[in-house]
Design a protein around this motif. Structure first.
Motif, PDB file in Angstrom:
ATOM      1  N   SER A  59       0.949  -1.094   0.451  1.00 53.67           N
ATOM      2  CA  SER A  59      -0.008  -0.078  -0.309  1.00 53.67           C
ATOM      3  C   SER A  59       1.057   1.297  -0.006  1.00 53.67           C
ATOM      4  O   SER A  59       1.848   1.260   0.158  1.00 53.67           O
ATOM      5  N   PHE A  71       1.143   5.499   0.822  1.00 48.08           N
ATOM      6  CA  PHE A  71       0.699   6.760   0.828  1.00 48.08           C
ATOM      7  C   PHE A  71       0.619   8.255   0.293  1.00 48.08           C
ATOM      8  O   PHE A  71       1.776   7.791  -0.929  1.00 48.08           O
ATOM      9  N   MET A  72       0.162   8.941   0.674  1.00 46.73           N
ATOM     10  CA  MET A  72       0.644  10.400  -0.070  1.00 46.73           C
ATOM     11  C   MET A  72       0.486  11.576   1.932  1.00 46.73           C
ATOM     12  O   MET A  72       0.018  11.736   1.753  1.00 46.73           O
ATOM     13  N   PRO A 123      -5.599  17.131  -1.576  1.00 47.08           N
ATOM     14  CA  PRO A 123      -7.269  15.937  -2.135  1.00 47.08           C
ATOM     15  C   PRO A 123      -7.839  16.323  -0.748  1.00 47.08           C
ATOM     16  O   PRO A 123      -7.121  17.291   0.585  1.00 47.08           O
ATOM     17  N   ALA A 153      -9.607  15.477   1.725  1.00 46.07           N
ATOM     18  CA  ALA A 153      -9.457  14.012   3.292  1.00 46.07           C
ATOM     19  C   ALA A 153      -8.055  14.811   3.638  1.00 46.07           C
ATOM     20  O   ALA A 153      -7.708  14.067   4.794  1.00 46.07           O
ATOM     21  N   LEU A 162      -6.773  12.539   6.921  1.00 44.85           N
ATOM     22  CA  LEU A 162      -6.423  10.799   7.267  1.00 44.85           C
ATOM     23  C   LEU A 162      -5.137  10.914   6.461  1.00 44.85           C
ATOM     24  O   LEU A 162      -5.352  11.344   5.769  1.00 44.85           O
ATOM     25  N   VAL A 216      -4.502   9.665   2.867  1.00 39.34           N
ATOM     26  CA  VAL A 216      -4.515   9.111   2.140  1.00 39.34           C
ATOM     27  C   VAL A 216      -3.959   8.446   1.916  1.00 39.34           C
ATOM     28  O   VAL A 216      -2.243   8.407   1.303  1.00 39.34           O
ATOM     29  N   ALA A 217      -3.521   7.440   1.038  1.00 44.84           N
ATOM     30  CA  ALA A 217      -3.309   6.163   0.238  1.00 44.84           C
ATOM     31  C   ALA A 217      -4.319   5.195  -0.585  1.00 44.84           C
ATOM     32  O   ALA A 217      -5.485   5.428  -0.325  1.00 44.84           O
ATOM     33  N   TYR A 218      -2.877   4.615  -1.455  1.00 50.01           N
ATOM     34  CA  TYR A 218      -3.849   3.467  -1.887  1.00 50.01           C
ATOM     35  C   TYR A 218      -3.763   2.324  -2.040  1.00 50.01           C
ATOM     36  O   TYR A 218      -2.487   1.814  -1.733  1.00 50.01           O
TER      37      TYR A 218
END
Lengths: 431, 431
Positions: B132, B134-135, B155, B157, B161, B163-165
């Protein structure tokens, strides 16, 4: 690119009488493979036939099937069989078809090689190496995109490539395991940022696509080879927490809204079994770029599979009601074919591994009845159930049940079994 | 939440003389762990000390280290050691520190238990279970977001939090393996849809975060337990094809722009080794929600690690030039801490496994020199190299070299070694 052969013959019958029962998911023309065990026994491969499971270990040990594929199929996951490629699994299919056909001598060994399906505990068919999820239904995208931009509802690349994202492998579970309502963060309508159990839990009705073979990193898979990279298909519920999703998604896509759990059906209907159900792919406008196009794909790239989602609430269960169908859709209408998904996925050289899982994306169609998630259905208001209950989103105790059936002129219909799971209440946040 | 102990004592010296060399990445206070082999020998665990590798199998076989962690550390991946949790790896660290300390009797066995680093081939330290990304850098997001929306560059959010993908596990490779320029699809400036080798290949300078232990699906990891879920840290190059990324990203996030390859450094600097470099986390505005907050995190959640990225072009190589540093940044300024990343990731019950890999996100800082990818650097024009060459994006044959060093008052600085890879030309599209 499996061709029709003797294993698809509509006249073929099995000595397992229940395989001929009208409406059975598992006639001898199907032969889906999965992993099962019984208490105290090791997990191993099995093939569904009527209301029984052919125990591949017992069949191999009895000398009824043999070879590398048979040896791989007795392991506790299908990864090695998947890694052997399509010729191996096709050979296994031919052996099993002969073994289960009416007149075969194996019938005398039924007690040794068959397990009643109700006695078999189904496991995840493979260790999921990687999981990617597509968005390939025009109707799904168009319906949900209208809220974002009524004049350009589709993602910008939708007509040019099958849009997808990397999803989470560790949280894939087999049908029957409950799905715990997840905690998450979202922005409430008043603008406040909330954290708690999701208030917008949804299902997404998809097909699971299981990968065969392996391409080395840096080596694309052209359309000519893509069909042979698909081991088989199952059902997949891409559970989604819509409140969490809306908040976390820009710009990196869905993350915790999806990794709460993903359910897959235990039986994998092989690419070989689905050969009679190959149909022409929808016309793409504009035409796919050359690397995503092939004559075979246009003529035979889609699959005629009817898919349904039903719901069973605690009250319906208490009242003895049957599950209520809320989605009834047709996979053949997906804008992108599964071969195009494979070629696109590997077009940057990404290595696809045995045990990789692709989600087809929510398989919605144009009719209201073919909306394949509550996010779409809810656009015209909550679902009303036979009990008078309504559902905008899923409630604790609700069970979602997916089924599918491949149907085509001149072929014996074959089924996918079920993918079902109950929504369990959120747990207390730990200290 | 490792505390400082005798293994961090600045006065501690090793009988391996090179560990005391000024500027060495691997003094005895570091002891990073990795997997190595030599031709014809099995892969096993090793610990970097000066210019040598302590062969953990040889040390175990000689009776110099013992116990479950030592047994796990001789395997060909670190997954089992990671699964044993932080107490196990901390115990192994104490044994190895004593073994390598000046005066230890093991010095007489140096030939048996040490391998010259140049003779060791480093492998991927673990089988990557899930990856995963993150940013988490404010400056990275703010710089790149300005193009999208000058008034709201972050972004939505971002401040609420990390942010991740979900990214791709199968394409993670160890430092030194070349990165093939990927094919992909994008929209050219004239609006036409193109397919071919990317014209905008970029690096992203990140830390790799390797997960220890396991939480069951459905079971979050609160902030109090998050630090103990981090086994250690390495360097990570999140190679990115920007033309492909811009086109494919809306709305599901990056996909093929990232899964072309991800490079990680072979040495994992353990959470134990980094204890002296824990510093206060940046003040968050608004404050993190309670589930992402803790007093420990505010006081000690960040890590003081200086990170650099350098480039070496074919012409620089031919001229004998040294790599040219184009990024020089500080990890302690990341808006979100790694403990917050772990708690957020598992907040929906997502199960984090041993061998899971998190990317910290591009670690940019506010200065122009701290821009940690070419997408940011290029906003003010191409990089000019000492040879007079310029780079807007990476060219074939370019090598990107990451280094990092943890530095703090009163502690012996420790290094991460290198994460490097050469860009290989695109292959011909297969038929």
């Amino acid at each position: 690119m499996a061709a029709r052969d003797a294993t698809h013959d509509p006249a073929l019958r099995s000595w397992v009488a229940s395989a001929q029962a009208p409406g059975s998911d598992f006639p001898i023309q199907n032969l889906p493979i999965g992993i099962f065990d019984r208490p105290g026994e090791p997990a191993r491969g099995g093939i569904a036939i009527g209301d029984a499971v052919l125990d591949l270990r017992a069949a191999r040990d009895a000398g009824l099937i043999a070879g590398d594929a048979a040896d791989a199929a007795v392991e506790p996951t299908l990864n090695r069989l998947m890694g052997m490629g399509r010729p191996a699994s096709a050979a296994l299919r031919r052996q099993v078809s002969a073994l289960l056909a009416e007149g075969a001598s194996a019938a005398s060994l039924a007690e040794r090689i068959l397990v009643p399906m109700r006695a078999a505990r189904m496991r995840l068919p493979a260790q999921v190496a990687n999981f990617s999820d597509f968005m390939a239904s025009y109707d799904h995208c168009a319906r949900l995109g209208v809220r974002r931009d009524p004049r350009n509802p589709l993602p910008q690349a939708f007509r040019h490539l099958p849009v997808a994202y990397h999803s989470r492998a560790s949280s894939v579970r087999v049908s029957g395991e409950p799905v715990t309502r997840p905690h998450g963060q979202w922005q409430a309508q008043d603008g406040a940022i909330r954290f708690g159990p999701t208030e917008a839990l949804d299902y997404e009705l998809e097909l699971a696509i299981w990968i065969a073979g392996e391409n080395a990193l840096g080596t694309p898979v052209p359309m000519s080879r893509a069909p042979d990279r698909i081991f088989g298909y199952g059902l997949l519920n891409d559970w989604s927490a819509r409140d969490i999703q809306r908040w976390e998604m820009p710009p990196l896509g869905p993350f915790l809204a999806k990794s709460l759990s993903t359910s897959v059906s235990p039986w994998i209907v092989t690419a070989e079994a689905l050969a009679p159900f190959a149909v022409a792919a929808p016309v793409q406008d504009p035409p796919a770029l050359p690397h995503l196009d092939s004559a075979w794909n246009r003529a035979k790239g889609a699959l005629a599979i009817r898919m349904t989602a039903a719901i069973l609430t605690p009250r319906m269960r208490a009242e003895g009601a049957a599950p209520f169908t809320i989605t009834d859709t047709q996979f053949a209408r997906m804008y992108w074919t599964t071969a195009q998904m494979v070629t696109h996925h590997a077009s940057n050289g990404c290595n696809l591994l045995p045990g990789d899982l692709l989600g087809s994306g929510t398989a919605s169609g144009p009719e209201d009845s073919a909306r394949a998630c509550l996010a779409e259905i809810g656009l015209t208001g909550p679902v009303t159930l036979p009990t008078g209950e309504t559902r905008r989103w899923l409630q604790d105790g609700d069970e979602v049940i997916f089924r599918a059936r491949a149907e085509a002129e001149g072929a014996v219909p074959i089924g996918f079994g079920e993918c079902r799971a109950v929504v369990a209440p959120a747990i207390a946040w730990p200290d």
